[in-house]
Write a protein that holds these residues in place. Structure first.
Motif, mmCIF file in Angstrom:
data_model
loop_
_atom_site.group_PDB
_atom_site.id
_atom_site.type_symbol
_atom_site.label_atom_id
_atom_site.label_comp_id
_atom_site.label_asym_id
_atom_site.label_seq_id
_atom_site.Cartn_x
_atom_site.Cartn_y
_atom_site.Cartn_z
ATOM 1 N N VAL A 123 0.691 -1.227 0.136
ATOM 2 C CA VAL A 123 -0.036 0.044 0.087
ATOM 3 C C VAL A 123 1.031 1.195 -0.038
ATOM 4 O O VAL A 123 1.856 1.279 0.596
ATOM 5 C CB VAL A 123 -0.923 0.104 1.375
ATOM 6 C CG1 VAL A 123 -1.560 1.381 1.182
ATOM 7 C CG2 VAL A 123 -2.108 -1.140 1.306
ATOM 8 N N VAL A 130 -4.093 2.137 9.990
ATOM 9 C CA VAL A 130 -3.969 0.563 9.479
ATOM 10 C C VAL A 130 -4.683 -0.166 10.612
ATOM 11 O O VAL A 130 -4.333 0.327 12.059
ATOM 12 C CB VAL A 130 -2.318 0.338 9.619
ATOM 13 C CG1 VAL A 130 -2.065 -0.996 9.554
ATOM 14 C CG2 VAL A 130 -1.749 1.406 8.376
ATOM 15 N N VAL A 158 -6.874 0.609 6.088
ATOM 16 C CA VAL A 158 -6.064 -0.526 5.497
ATOM 17 C C VAL A 158 -6.158 -1.653 6.635
ATOM 18 O O VAL A 158 -5.706 -1.316 7.834
ATOM 19 C CB VAL A 158 -4.492 -0.320 5.401
ATOM 20 C CG1 VAL A 158 -3.815 -1.511 4.572
ATOM 21 C CG2 VAL A 158 -4.444 0.851 4.307
ATOM 22 N N LEU A 160 -5.302 -5.299 7.651
ATOM 23 C CA LEU A 160 -4.419 -6.613 7.475
ATOM 24 C C LEU A 160 -4.751 -7.723 8.609
ATOM 25 O O LEU A 160 -4.766 -7.402 9.629
ATOM 26 C CB LEU A 160 -2.945 -6.271 7.582
ATOM 27 C CG LEU A 160 -1.971 -7.452 7.674
ATOM 28 C CD1 LEU A 160 -1.956 -8.298 6.319
ATOM 29 C CD2 LEU A 160 -0.407 -7.015 8.002
ATOM 30 N N CYS A 186 -7.687 -3.931 1.677
ATOM 31 C CA CYS A 186 -7.562 -5.055 2.498
ATOM 32 C C CYS A 186 -6.172 -5.801 2.080
ATOM 33 O O CYS A 186 -6.014 -5.981 0.835
ATOM 34 C CB CYS A 186 -8.548 -5.983 2.447
ATOM 35 S SG CYS A 186 -10.255 -5.483 3.402
ATOM 36 N N ARG A 187 -5.507 -6.340 2.917
ATOM 37 C CA ARG A 187 -4.240 -7.101 2.645
ATOM 38 C C ARG A 187 -4.401 -8.352 3.588
ATOM 39 O O ARG A 187 -4.806 -8.257 4.620
ATOM 40 C CB ARG A 187 -3.095 -6.303 3.196
ATOM 41 C CG ARG A 187 -2.821 -5.153 1.941
ATOM 42 C CD ARG A 187 -2.611 -5.683 0.446
ATOM 43 N NE ARG A 187 -2.375 -4.626 -0.517
ATOM 44 C CZ ARG A 187 -3.621 -4.225 -1.109
ATOM 45 N NH1 ARG A 187 -4.737 -4.649 -1.059
ATOM 46 N NH2 ARG A 187 -3.342 -3.230 -2.138
ATOM 47 N N THR A 191 -0.269 -10.910 10.958
ATOM 48 C CA THR A 191 -0.113 -9.613 11.637
ATOM 49 C C THR A 191 1.310 -9.896 12.625
ATOM 50 O O THR A 191 1.918 -8.825 13.012
ATOM 51 C CB THR A 191 -1.148 -9.295 12.295
ATOM 52 O OG1 THR A 191 -1.154 -10.203 13.469
ATOM 53 C CG2 THR A 191 -2.273 -8.887 11.711
ATOM 54 N N THR A 200 1.299 -2.704 4.699
ATOM 55 C CA THR A 200 0.497 -1.817 4.827
ATOM 56 C C THR A 200 0.976 -0.202 5.125
ATOM 57 O O THR A 200 0.233 0.578 5.342
ATOM 58 C CB THR A 200 -0.130 -2.028 6.416
ATOM 59 O OG1 THR A 200 0.905 -2.120 7.243
ATOM 60 C CG2 THR A 200 -0.804 -3.472 6.322
#
Length: 631
Positions: A123, A130, A158, A160, A186-187, A191, A200
């Motif tokens: 991103v 985030v 964003v 994740l 979205c990713r 994490t 992100t």
């Protein structure tokens, strides 16, 4: 004959399948034969039906060959056999080159599209939010971030999580709805992996929010995510503000160390337990917290006001007609509801409740306060309370501790739970600080069975708290709510049978089940995940509010309280809200709104936050005033 035909058919199919099994060459050969079997006869028909076709058979066959070659892109050159074969060879080479090029382009595009679907591209945003992790809180957090960014031209959120990108996008789109001007990205990935977090762009983010998932090891995962974020930001010039949530107090120190000096770590179980106990003592308080924490109504802001420097804090309470002053922030320390004579010094920030930061303007309202309408008697004294706790989970001991802290002599807490939910030792551990005037007892029973509730004199209790079980590993997160809804249905039946309303406080895990709960509109329902999500989002927009909320939700600090209106104004008096603010100032409190019992059945539960100081109404003995103060 039929058997011979069937045998031939099976052998032909077997031979055909065996040929295809030899690979791509056999497949190409069969495709060529199939095309020739169709194109050559069709070309012959076209030539023989052409009135201008050559007369000789040789010329007609050459025309058929030429038409076949054009159709199959084989050149179709006529002449000697060598010339025709060379033409076919060149055409095949050209076809092979073009097909290979098309295949390479198609493969590259497919791989790129698959990578985008998997959410594995980086991103490139600035100042974005985030969100790391996936739980029921993610819908509240994203929804509130969208509301907070409503007036921003370019905003991005964003998310994740270790889930499929498409699944996350569909779930958020379904539950959140329109994202307005905010772009949702979205990713996919764990994490806790420092190699994945750069997807992100956390170094350029405005804030990073870390959500605990719904498994037993959620807190350990949060700590690992904080450590992974620290590793991913090594060498970066700046670190974004971090807001994380934990369940267990044991991980608090580790999480704060991993988050760094600028990080904020919230203890969701502790905060939820405090809010449930507050709602049990003063029904309707959860509606106040909801109004203060979401971005749809009025919320907390920090402002500077040079015109009030040198004046006492009490003067600021009636200096704004459309905002409610509740405290100061001096340095990094919040002073909520300080004594009215506290001077406002340079660099002090006023803590106000307002609809927006541009709706805070000075307007002296002292003349609106009516001395004759103010109550002058003593405050309503606290009394012993009887609380019925139906169910047991990991937050129950924290609730018992909160009840004990301000228990008056003679107070009673009765726990009803199944043997597998609460044991005598667990209840005894929760009551280890006995001798404070609180009597704690345990009764075994299934709270989803009518006979269990009938044996209890539920109407003799000042409040009834309904708790769901802790979800077992692998169990759906909303499974505890199913039992809770059954218990609420039985309590509702008791209300209808006796004609008396029960002061029920319910804890639910899924906000969607609120609409299913058989309770009155003004009843207290604590959605633990949603409240923590609201709190995290508020702090993400202004990190300095973290200290304010910590004071508001602390066990012994200054918090939101509901008081009888008769402590402030005479019942039946028709006066402005400024009169209530002035009366609260005399008692060392900051009034920020009221709750009308006459409107308790409405969607807002009768709660009115930050009404204009000039708003007049007739105050009744059933009304309550919302203040910031101590017990």
């Amino acid at each position: 004959m039929a058997q011979r035909h069937t045998l031939f058919k099976d052998r032909a199919r077997y031979w055909f399948d065996s040929t295809l099994a030899r690979g791509a060459a056999a497949l190409v050969g069969w495709m060529a034969l199939l095309c020739l079997a169709v194109v050559v006869p069709a070309s012959a028909v076209v030539v023989w039906t052409d009135p201008d076709a050559p007369a000789s058979l040789r010329d007609r066959l050459a025309e058929v060959w030429h038409l076949t070659g054009e159709t199959l892109r084989l050149g179709g050159a006529t002449g000697t056999p060598l010339r025709a074969l060379t033409s076919v060879l060149l055409a095949l080479v050209t076809l092979l080159y073009v097909s290979t090029l098309v295949g390479l382009i198609t493969t590259a595009l497919t791989e790129r599209l698959n990578a985008l679907r998997r959410g594995r591209s980086t991103v490139l945003e600035q100042g974005h939010a985030v969100v790391l992790g996936w739980s029921e809180q993610v819908f509240t957090v994203v929804s509130e971030l969208v509301a907070a960014n409503a007036n921003q031209r370019r905003a991005a959120v964003v998310v994740l999580a270790d889930r499929d990108k498409t699944v996350m996008e569909e779930a958020l789109s379904t539950k959140v709805g329109s994202f307005g001007r905010t772009r949702l990205i979205c990713r996919s990935g764990p994490t806790t992996d420092p190699a994945v977090l750069p997807l992100t762009s956390p170094a350029t983010a405005g804030v990073v929010l870390i959500l605990p998932h719904d498994e037993p090891d959620a807190d350990a995962e949060v700590v690992k995510t904080l450590l992974a974020l620290r590793a991913a930001l090594v060498g970066e010039g700046t670190r974004p503000p971090v807001v994380a949530a934990l369940r267990d107090d044991r991980y608090r120190l580790a999480a704060r160390l991993a988050a760094g000096p600028g990080g904020v770590v919230l203890e969701s179980d502790t905060i939820t337990a405090r809010l449930i106990v507050q709602a049990a003592r003063r029904p309707g308080i959860s509606l106040v917290h909801q109004e203060l924490l979401d971005f749809a109504g009025d919320e907390f802001y920090l402002i500077t006001e040079p015109a009030l420097i040198g004046r006492p804090f009490g003067d600021a309470l009636l200096s704004y007609s459309t905002s409610s002053v509740v405290g100061l922030v001096r340095g990094d320390s919040p002073l909520l509801n300080p004594p009215p004579e506290t001077p406002i010094v340079p660099d002090d920030l006023l803590v106000v409740v307002s609809h927006d930061d541009d709706t805070v303007w000075l307007d002296d309202c002292e003349e609106l306060a009516e001395e004759a309408a103010m109550a002058s008697g003593p405050a309503t004294p606290a009394r012993a309370e009887r609380v019925l706790l139906l169910g047991w989970n990991r937050r129950a001991p924290l609730m018992v501790d909160q009840l004990r802290r301000r228990a008056r002599p003679g107070s009673v807490v009765d726990v009803v739970a199944e043997p597998g939910e609460a044991t005598i030792s667990q209840v005894s551990d929760a009551d280890e600080c006995g001798g404070t005037g609180l009597s704690l007892t345990l009764r075994h029973g299934d709270i989803t069975r009518p006979e269990t509730l009938r044996r209890l004199d539920v109407h003799s209790y000042d409040s009834v708290i309904v708790l769901g079980r802790d979800p077992a590993p692998g169990q759906p997160t909303d499974e505890p709510d199913n039992r809770t809804l059954v218990t609420l249905l039985l309590l509702r039946q008791l209300e209808e049978t006796t004609g008396r309303e029960l002061p029920v406080v319910t804890e639910l895990t899924d906000d969607r089940n609120r609409a299913l709960a058989p309770i009155s509109p003004g009843a207290d329902v604590i959605i633990s995940g949603k409240l923590i999500g609201l709190l995290m989002t508020q702090i993400s927009q202004n990190r300095h509010l973290a200290a304010v909320f910590e004071e508001l939700f602390s066990a012994d600090g200054t918090g939101v309280r509901l008081r009888p209106a008769t402590d402030y104004v005479l019942p039946g008096s028709d006066t402005a809200f400024a009169t209530v603010v002035a009366a609260a100032r005399r008692r060392g409190e900051c009034a920020i709104g009221y709750r009308s019992r006459a409107l308790a059945q409405t969607g807002s539960g009768g709660v009115r936050i930050n009404p204009p100081k000039g708003e007049r109404r007739r105050w009744t003995a059933e009304d309550e005033v919302i203040v910031i103060g101590k017990d």
